[in-house]
Design a protein around this motif. Sequence first.
Motif, PDB file in Angstrom:
ATOM      1  N   UNK A   1      12.379   3.388   9.239  1.00 16.11           N
ATOM      2  CA  UNK A   1      11.143   3.608   9.994  1.00 16.11           C
ATOM      3  C   UNK A   1      10.915   5.104  10.264  1.00 16.11           C
ATOM      4  N   UNK A   2      10.794   5.918   9.221  1.00 12.97           N
ATOM      5  CA  UNK A   2      10.662   7.366   9.438  1.00 12.97           C
ATOM      6  C   UNK A   2       9.342   7.716  10.103  1.00 12.97           C
ATOM      7  N   UNK A   3       9.355   8.851  10.832  1.00 14.86           N
ATOM      8  CA  UNK A   3       8.124   9.350  11.446  1.00 14.86           C
ATOM      9  C   UNK A   3       7.454  10.370  10.541  1.00 14.86           C
ATOM     10  N   UNK A   4       8.185  10.823   9.500  1.00 19.19           N
ATOM     11  CA  UNK A   4       7.569  11.642   8.463  1.00 19.19           C
ATOM     12  C   UNK A   4       8.110  11.181   7.117  1.00 19.19           C
ATOM     13  N   UNK A   5       7.203  10.929   6.194  1.00 14.58           N
ATOM     14  CA  UNK A   5       7.578  10.492   4.860  1.00 14.58           C
ATOM     15  C   UNK A   5       7.174  11.583   3.875  1.00 14.58           C
ATOM     16  N   UNK A   6       8.156  12.084   3.129  1.00 20.63           N
ATOM     17  CA  UNK A   6       7.922  13.171   2.175  1.00 20.63           C
ATOM     18  C   UNK A   6       8.210  12.634   0.784  1.00 20.63           C
ATOM     19  N   UNK A   7       7.231  12.738  -0.103  1.00 15.52           N
ATOM     20  CA  UNK A   7       7.366  12.168  -1.445  1.00 15.52           C
ATOM     21  C   UNK A   7       7.058  13.223  -2.500  1.00 15.52           C
ATOM     22  N   UNK A   8       7.948  13.359  -3.456  1.00 16.66           N
ATOM     23  CA  UNK A   8       7.770  14.314  -4.547  1.00 16.66           C
ATOM     24  C   UNK A   8       7.502  13.539  -5.828  1.00 16.66           C
ATOM     25  N   UNK A   9       6.261  13.518  -6.261  1.00 17.99           N
ATOM     26  CA  UNK A   9       5.844  12.781  -7.461  1.00 17.99           C
ATOM     27  C   UNK A   9       6.289  11.309  -7.411  1.00 17.99           C
ATOM     28  N   UNK A  10       5.918  10.550  -6.383  1.00 14.48           N
ATOM     29  CA  UNK A  10       6.440   9.183  -6.229  1.00 14.48           C
ATOM     30  C   UNK A  10       5.946   8.204  -7.275  1.00 14.48           C
ATOM     31  N   UNK A  11       4.821   8.500  -7.915  1.00 18.36           N
ATOM     32  CA  UNK A  11       4.260   7.543  -8.872  1.00 18.36           C
ATOM     33  C   UNK A  11       4.375   8.024 -10.316  1.00 18.36           C
ATOM     34  N   UNK A  12       5.186   9.061 -10.529  1.00 16.01           N
ATOM     35  CA  UNK A  12       5.285   9.623 -11.876  1.00 16.01           C
ATOM     36  C   UNK A  12       5.807   8.612 -12.878  1.00 16.01           C
ATOM     37  N   UNK A  13       6.731   7.724 -12.429  1.00 22.78           N
ATOM     38  CA  UNK A  13       7.340   6.755 -13.341  1.00 22.78           C
ATOM     39  C   UNK A  13       6.701   5.379 -13.243  1.00 22.78           C
ATOM     40  N   UNK A  14       5.566   5.274 -12.559  1.00 20.77           N
ATOM     41  CA  UNK A  14       4.956   3.971 -12.324  1.00 20.77           C
ATOM     42  C   UNK A  14       3.712   3.768 -13.189  1.00 20.77           C
ATOM     43  N   UNK A  15       3.459   2.514 -13.529  1.00 19.35           N
ATOM     44  CA  UNK A  15       2.217   2.211 -14.227  1.00 19.35           C
ATOM     45  C   UNK A  15       1.093   2.107 -13.195  1.00 19.35           C
ATOM     46  N   UNK A  16      -0.109   1.899 -13.684  1.00 17.87           N
ATOM     47  CA  UNK A  16      -1.264   1.902 -12.787  1.00 17.87           C
ATOM     48  C   UNK A  16      -1.163   0.813 -11.721  1.00 17.87           C
ATOM     49  N   UNK A  17      -0.644  -0.364 -12.117  1.00 18.90           N
ATOM     50  CA  UNK A  17      -0.524  -1.453 -11.143  1.00 18.90           C
ATOM     51  C   UNK A  17       0.466  -1.130 -10.050  1.00 18.90           C
ATOM     52  N   UNK A  18       1.622  -0.585 -10.449  1.00 21.78           N
ATOM     53  CA  UNK A  18       2.640  -0.225  -9.460  1.00 21.78           C
ATOM     54  C   UNK A  18       2.142   0.907  -8.564  1.00 21.78           C
ATOM     55  N   UNK A  19       1.342   1.820  -9.144  1.00 22.03           N
ATOM     56  CA  UNK A  19       0.803   2.920  -8.335  1.00 22.03           C
ATOM     57  C   UNK A  19      -0.109   2.375  -7.235  1.00 22.03           C
ATOM     58  N   UNK A  20      -0.872   1.363  -7.567  1.00 22.35           N
ATOM     59  CA  UNK A  20      -1.741   0.764  -6.557  1.00 22.35           C
ATOM     60  C   UNK A  20      -0.924   0.188  -5.405  1.00 22.35           C
ATOM     61  N   UNK A  21       0.205  -0.423  -5.739  1.00 28.15           N
ATOM     62  CA  UNK A  21       1.078  -0.966  -4.691  1.00 28.15           C
ATOM     63  C   UNK A  21       1.568   0.144  -3.772  1.00 28.15           C
ATOM     64  N   UNK A  22       2.000   1.287  -4.367  1.00 28.70           N
ATOM     65  CA  UNK A  22       2.505   2.386  -3.556  1.00 28.70           C
ATOM     66  C   UNK A  22       1.397   2.962  -2.686  1.00 28.70           C
ATOM     67  N   UNK A  23       0.192   3.080  -3.250  1.00 25.38           N
ATOM     68  CA  UNK A  23      -0.926   3.560  -2.444  1.00 25.38           C
ATOM     69  C   UNK A  23      -1.214   2.599  -1.296  1.00 25.38           C
ATOM     70  N   UNK A  24      -1.064   1.313  -1.550  1.00 27.38           N
ATOM     71  CA  UNK A  24      -1.249   0.319  -0.502  1.00 27.38           C
ATOM     72  C   UNK A  24      -0.179   0.478   0.575  1.00 27.38           C
ATOM     73  N   UNK A  25       1.058   0.777   0.133  1.00 28.56           N
ATOM     74  CA  UNK A  25       2.149   1.011   1.088  1.00 28.56           C
ATOM     75  C   UNK A  25       1.817   2.192   1.989  1.00 28.56           C
ATOM     76  N   UNK A  26       1.341   3.272   1.403  1.00 26.47           N
ATOM     77  CA  UNK A  26       1.002   4.456   2.191  1.00 26.47           C
ATOM     78  C   UNK A  26      -0.145   4.158   3.151  1.00 26.47           C
ATOM     79  N   UNK A  27      -1.102   3.369   2.697  1.00 31.05           N
ATOM     80  CA  UNK A  27      -2.258   3.044   3.541  1.00 31.05           C
ATOM     81  C   UNK A  27      -1.854   2.203   4.737  1.00 31.05           C
ATOM     82  N   UNK A  28      -0.796   1.407   4.591  1.00 32.14           N
ATOM     83  CA  UNK A  28      -0.389   0.497   5.670  1.00 32.14           C
ATOM     84  C   UNK A  28       0.616   1.120   6.642  1.00 32.14           C
ATOM     85  N   UNK A  29       1.015   2.351   6.395  1.00 31.80           N
ATOM     86  CA  UNK A  29       1.947   2.994   7.305  1.00 31.80           C
ATOM     87  C   UNK A  29       1.325   3.160   8.685  1.00 31.80           C
ATOM     88  N   UNK A  30       2.188   3.199   9.678  1.00 33.57           N
ATOM     89  CA  UNK A  30       1.745   3.435  11.046  1.00 33.57           C
ATOM     90  C   UNK A  30       0.908   4.711  11.091  1.00 33.57           C
TER      91      UNK A  30
END
Length: 579
Positions: free
Chosen positions: A495-524
């Motif tokens: 449960x971090x209060x700051x999330x730092x990501x360096x190229x988090x979707x570089x190895x992901x396909x478009x579908x997986x990238x959408x999931x990660x974007x959804x994860x970021x959108x749902x953060x506190x």
Amino acid sequence: MTNRRQGRWSAVNALMRPYRLKVAGLSAVSAAGGVAEAAFLVLVTQAALALAGGNAEYAITGLDLSIRASLTVSGGLIAFRLIAALAGVSLSTRITSSVIADLRTRLSRSFLLSSWPTKQSEPAGQLQQLLVSYSQEATHTVNAATAAIVAALSLVALVGVAITVNAMASLLMVLVLGAIAVVLLPLRRMISHFARSALDNEIEFAHDVADLSMMGIEIETCGVRDEVTAHLSDLIQTNRALLRRVDTLKLSTAPLYVSLAYGVVVLGMVLVAATDAGQLGWMGAVMLIVLRSLAYGQQMQVSSAVVAERAPLLDSLNATVARYLASPAVEGSVQIEHLGTIEVKDVCFGYTPDEAVLSHLSFTISAGEVIGIIGPSGGGKTTLLQLLVGLREPDSGSIMVGGRELVSVDRRSWTSLVGFVPQDTALMSGTLEDNVRFFRDVDGDEVRRAVEAAHLTAEALSMPEGLATRVGSRGVQLSGGQRQRVAIARALVTHPRMLVLDEPTAALDAGAELHIRDTLARLDDEVTVVIVAHRLSTLEECDRIMVLEDGRISDFDRPHVLARDNDFYREALTAGGLT
């Protein structure tokens, strides 16, 4: 000669010093065993001569002994010698195992507690080399040292008993054996000299192999298998020549010693021939002790050669520990529970003094903001993230967190508030759950929550043992996208209060990238997010985006403002088909 010997053994002494009581015990049982062995040889010699002369008893040191009593005592001495030898083995193995465990502990602690720049500057696989390959070599050195102690004390005991039997002949034996040691001294010096050169080449070879072993794809796709094979062959042949020279010198020690020692035996036979019959029994006992001493003397020479060969390795390990200790990781003392505002004030940083990577950066990130960082490759984006998470310190300027300088904040307190997803995902050869938890006190429910947030639940459930499935060395059982999502789950699990990501979707396909974007959108809403991405679609959730070019901030504003005013951002949007 003494100073050189001390120099050769100083590294071994430093390793064994904490166990001096065990070493003293080993010395005591070795000496006692040697005395028992020498006394046995004297009794057996006298008993044999008495039997040859048809006598039922004989006198020794003023005592009359029967043959039966002599043989009984001899049996007891043999039993005592065995007990002493087994006790010596037990002490020797305890010393060796303790010394190596202590060395490995010091190496691992000094490496892991050193600063991030120090660790990052080390060759690939350095910790593995230190704890496995080099520690095994150190084991051989300590084994040789304990063998030398046993041989030396046994030899001293034998010589001591021999002197009580016949002082003149024994002193002559001591002088001749000492002369042999002096003759062999230059050989040991040469071994130490060439061993140091061999060690330097061996270390370079190990580092090259470690680097190349992680570049299999590059070797194949660049078509350089033959060239890499030739490169390694050259290194192997260079090492072969040096190792052959060291081994030749080391293995020559034993035959040289034996040949010289046999000369001592011949000299002793001359003395026996010149001795009157009344002294024949005592001279015979001395000769038996001399013959037995040859084995211990040879063991001492072999062990000394091994120590001379490997002493440079111990010196290198001690120097490595000292280097790590000289660059400790910064450990602040201020405890923080909330992140607050992050203020970067006139920060400059360079990996070398004459080449700045970041120049005079100043900006503020409010709690709960989602910040994107873009810019050309080599512009300093990853370096900036490392500064923000405290892996590196600015050369000048400051980074403030909630009004406190980051360098003053307690490291464990800080890491409990920050989750970091690096550019290159690294997994260990444990289970999926182990890799998400990663040595932290996190229960199973939190692990499952983080896996769900990283959109990895469905794939985890499809694995043979779910979260208990082993992922293989470096996560080879997972795809690149799955490994990246494991890293994201690892960052989210506390449960971090700051999330730092360096190229988090570089190895992901478009579908997986959408999931990660959804994860970021749902953060506190109170979670601060800092994300570096070349793929601008990943940054659609950002409140502001920083454009970092040539180590400087060329712009830092809301996406719609950058789309209107910043050339680099507009070109990136066009290249990504997002205009």
